[in-house]
Design an enzyme around this catalytic site. Structure first.
Site, PDB file in Angstrom:
ATOM      1  CE1 TYR A 128      -0.718   7.286   6.597  1.00  0.00           C
ATOM      2  CE2 TYR A 128      -2.449   8.710   5.751  1.00  0.00           C
ATOM      3  CZ  TYR A 128      -1.398   7.836   5.532  1.00  0.00           C
ATOM      4  OH  TYR A 128      -1.030   7.538   4.247  1.00  0.00           O
ATOM      5  CE  LYS A 183      -0.494   8.524   0.969  1.00  0.00           C
ATOM      6  NZ  LYS A 183       0.240   8.071  -0.232  1.00  0.00           N
TER       7      LYS A 183
END
Length: 256
Positions: A155, A162
């Site tokens: 990720y 995020k």
């Protein structure tokens, strides 16, 4: 029409595929009585084609959330179509390929900046662009995150993006609370969306759910997440703001 969103006017971003969370949020919102308007970038024609599969016809607006001109004209376009807004769904995230897939330590700042601008700062800029459309009684802004407490495999810089989104949501909630604007996030488990497919090695990340989720998790079923979004858009959470609601099968609370 009856439903928990009866009479609500909702702007929804991020409808790219029929399998996307945003599509299911749009479908459920209409089924629950809302009037909706969609935004799309960079291919509005793709979203227009997908939007034909919704229960009711809806307008699609081209909107690049990093473009001040697009943001500046948004309120006028939406006001002409719906008169105002009672809710906004922020389902936007992007990172260049060199910011994903195990390249964390080698990613240039330009790519990190793009990820932060599109995925986090845009929550603030989109909310402020829509603010003139909110009624005096307030509105609900709902975004989508992927649990930023952890360093997920593959990720990479979307993780810090995020985390920035989650912090941005709290600050938006703080600063707009006096105008009765709520801002909350749904933290969803992995789903087979277009965004997910763009992450190299996404299957390694998603495999965590096969071993750690207390509730069975179906990567092909975005409807539970869509239901969470619709619930937060409704009047059923009138004093909930700055919150992150997990719709992830329970993985977020599991220990080692």
């Amino acid at each position: 029409m009856s439903g928990i969103l009866a009479g609500k006017r909702i702007l929804i971003t991020g409808v790219l595929m029929e399998s996307s969370i945003a599509f299911h949020a749009a479908k459920l919102a209409q089924e629950q009585g809302a009037e909706i308007i969609l935004t799309a970038f960079p291919r509005p024609t793709l979203t227009e084609r997908i939007a034909r599969k919704l229960p009711k016809l809806t307008k699609v607006i081209e909107l690049d959330v990093t473009n001040d001109e697009h943001l500046g004209r948004l309120a006028d376009i939406v006001r002409e179509e719906l008169g105002g807004l009672d809710g906004v769904v922020h389902s936007i995230g992007f990172a260049p390929q060199d910011a994903l897939g195990g390249n964390f330590l080698n990613t240039p700042f330009e790519s990190v900046a793009t990820a932060m601008h599109v995925s986090a700062f845009s929550l603030k800029s989109l909310t402020m662009a829509c603010l003139p459309l909110f009624p005096q009684e307030g509105a609900s802004v709902v975004g989508l995150t992927f649990d930023a407490q952890f360093a997920w495999p593959q990720y990479d810089w979307m993780g810090p993006a995020k985390a920035a989104l989650e912090a941005t949501s709290r600050y938006v909630a703080r600063d707009l609370g006096k105008q009765n604007v709520r801002c909350n996030l749904i933290s969803a488990g992995p789903l087979g969306s277009m965004a997910a497919k763009s992450i190299p090695g996404f299957s390694d990340l998603a495999d965590v759910w096969n071993h750690r989720s207390p509730l069975e998790w179906d990567m092909a079923d975005p409807e539970p997440t869509g239901r969470g979004i619709v619930a937060l858009l409704s009047d059923w959470f009138p004093k909930t703001t700055g919150e992150i609601i997990h719709v992830d099968g329970g993985v977020h609370m599991m220990g080692a």
